[in-house]
Design a protein around this motif. Sequence first.
Motif, PDB file in Angstrom:
ATOM      1  N   ARG A 100       0.830  -1.210   0.000  1.00  0.00           N
ATOM      2  CA  ARG A 100       0.000   0.000   0.000  1.00  0.00           C
ATOM      3  C   ARG A 100       0.865   1.261   0.000  1.00  0.00           C
ATOM      4  NH1 ARG A 100      -4.447   1.653   4.633  1.00  0.00           N
ATOM      5  NH2 ARG A 100      -5.100   3.592   3.673  1.00  0.00           N
ATOM      6  N   LEU A 101       1.860   1.307   0.886  1.00  0.00           N
ATOM      7  CA  LEU A 101       2.718   2.487   0.961  1.00  0.00           C
ATOM      8  C   LEU A 101       3.532   2.661  -0.325  1.00  0.00           C
ATOM      9  CD1 LEU A 101       3.976   2.189   4.633  1.00  0.00           C
ATOM     10  CD2 LEU A 101       2.578   4.036   3.712  1.00  0.00           C
ATOM     11  N   ALA A 115      -0.851   6.993   9.170  1.00  0.00           N
ATOM     12  CA  ALA A 115      -1.227   7.258   7.783  1.00  0.00           C
ATOM     13  C   ALA A 115      -0.612   6.191   6.907  1.00  0.00           C
ATOM     14  CB  ALA A 115      -0.735   8.635   7.363  1.00  0.00           C
ATOM     15  N   GLY A 116      -1.341   5.770   5.901  1.00  0.00           N
ATOM     16  CA  GLY A 116      -0.802   4.781   4.992  1.00  0.00           C
ATOM     17  C   GLY A 116      -0.636   3.406   5.603  1.00  0.00           C
ATOM     18  N   VAL A 140       9.310   9.513   0.379  1.00  0.00           N
ATOM     19  CA  VAL A 140       8.310  10.123   1.258  1.00  0.00           C
ATOM     20  C   VAL A 140       8.811  10.040   2.697  1.00  0.00           C
ATOM     21  CG1 VAL A 140       5.974   9.970   2.166  1.00  0.00           C
ATOM     22  CG2 VAL A 140       6.386   9.525  -0.257  1.00  0.00           C
ATOM     23  N   LYS A 146       2.339   6.031  -7.319  1.00  0.00           N
ATOM     24  CA  LYS A 146       1.295   6.892  -7.897  1.00  0.00           C
ATOM     25  C   LYS A 146       1.623   8.370  -7.733  1.00  0.00           C
ATOM     26  CE  LYS A 146      -2.044   4.555  -5.821  1.00  0.00           C
ATOM     27  NZ  LYS A 146      -3.357   4.165  -5.288  1.00  0.00           N
ATOM     28  N   SER A 147       2.358   8.701  -6.675  1.00  0.00           N
ATOM     29  CA  SER A 147       2.655  10.113  -6.403  1.00  0.00           C
ATOM     30  C   SER A 147       3.688  10.677  -7.367  1.00  0.00           C
ATOM     31  CB  SER A 147       3.182  10.272  -4.968  1.00  0.00           C
ATOM     32  OG  SER A 147       4.522   9.799  -4.868  1.00  0.00           O
ATOM     33  N   HIS A 191       7.957  12.024   6.686  1.00  0.00           N
ATOM     34  CA  HIS A 191       6.991  12.937   7.288  1.00  0.00           C
ATOM     35  C   HIS A 191       7.704  13.980   8.135  1.00  0.00           C
ATOM     36  CE1 HIS A 191       7.020   9.440  10.083  1.00  0.00           C
ATOM     37  NE2 HIS A 191       6.825  10.313  11.035  1.00  0.00           N
ATOM     38  N   GLY A 245       2.777   1.470  -3.272  1.00  0.00           N
ATOM     39  CA  GLY A 245       1.840   1.811  -4.337  1.00  0.00           C
ATOM     40  C   GLY A 245       1.518   3.294  -4.328  1.00  0.00           C
ATOM     41  N   ASP A 246       1.310   3.843  -3.135  1.00  0.00           N
ATOM     42  CA  ASP A 246       1.062   5.287  -3.021  1.00  0.00           C
ATOM     43  C   ASP A 246       2.272   6.091  -3.482  1.00  0.00           C
ATOM     44  OD1 ASP A 246      -1.454   4.776  -2.038  1.00  0.00           O
ATOM     45  OD2 ASP A 246      -0.956   5.182   0.058  1.00  0.00           O
ATOM     46  N   LEU A 247       3.472   5.597  -3.133  1.00  0.00           N
ATOM     47  CA  LEU A 247       4.694   6.275  -3.577  1.00  0.00           C
ATOM     48  C   LEU A 247       4.773   6.285  -5.099  1.00  0.00           C
ATOM     49  CD1 LEU A 247       7.509   7.535  -2.981  1.00  0.00           C
ATOM     50  CD2 LEU A 247       8.405   5.195  -2.936  1.00  0.00           C
TER      51      LEU A 247
END
Length: 201
Positions: A123-124, A193-194, A136, A130-131, A138, A126-128
Amino acid sequence: AITRRGDGVVYAVGGSSDFVDQEVLPCVRYLLRLGARTRYALFYERHLLTALEPGDAADVRRLFDVLTAYEDVELPALRGAFRGDVRLRVKSVKAHAFLFAPFERFVYLDFDSRPCRPDFAARLLGDLAKSGADAVLHDQWTSQRFMPVDTHYRVEHNSAVAAFDATSPRTARELARRGANVQPSSGTSESCAGGVSSSDE
């Protein structure tokens, strides 16, 4: 040359056996129960694993696909530089884990972070993807979100939970730069998050 393949999750541990007992082993057992579908790598100071009881050592080997002793990859310019300062040495082990991670894309977690779900890494990452970002992290402080971009990335970030695309030349350059410029840090943050909850030391 650093050989990187596929996706995975990276951890690092340095310092004292007390930390291993209090944070590392409980996290290892938690992850084994969670049954996350991912590969794991551990960077560690050699004395910490050689001191483990046989059952604990077996759990560590069962979880981690790649085990790398910090002493085997320590950058020549830093060799022995932090011998007298445990806190800086712990940070150096972590920086080396970023630099020498064996995965093309990876999530880094501190041992006091706990994934909330088995597919957290996919998930993390995949988000990376797509971004379109290279990495990433925080913020260390809430006020950082209001800084201009060129200033924002010159100050310290919280790396208890981070994701990297190590195939990016920009990421490779930044990891190399930070690996050679280890600085101590302190602070506290909470996040879920994530799919990961974290409490930085």
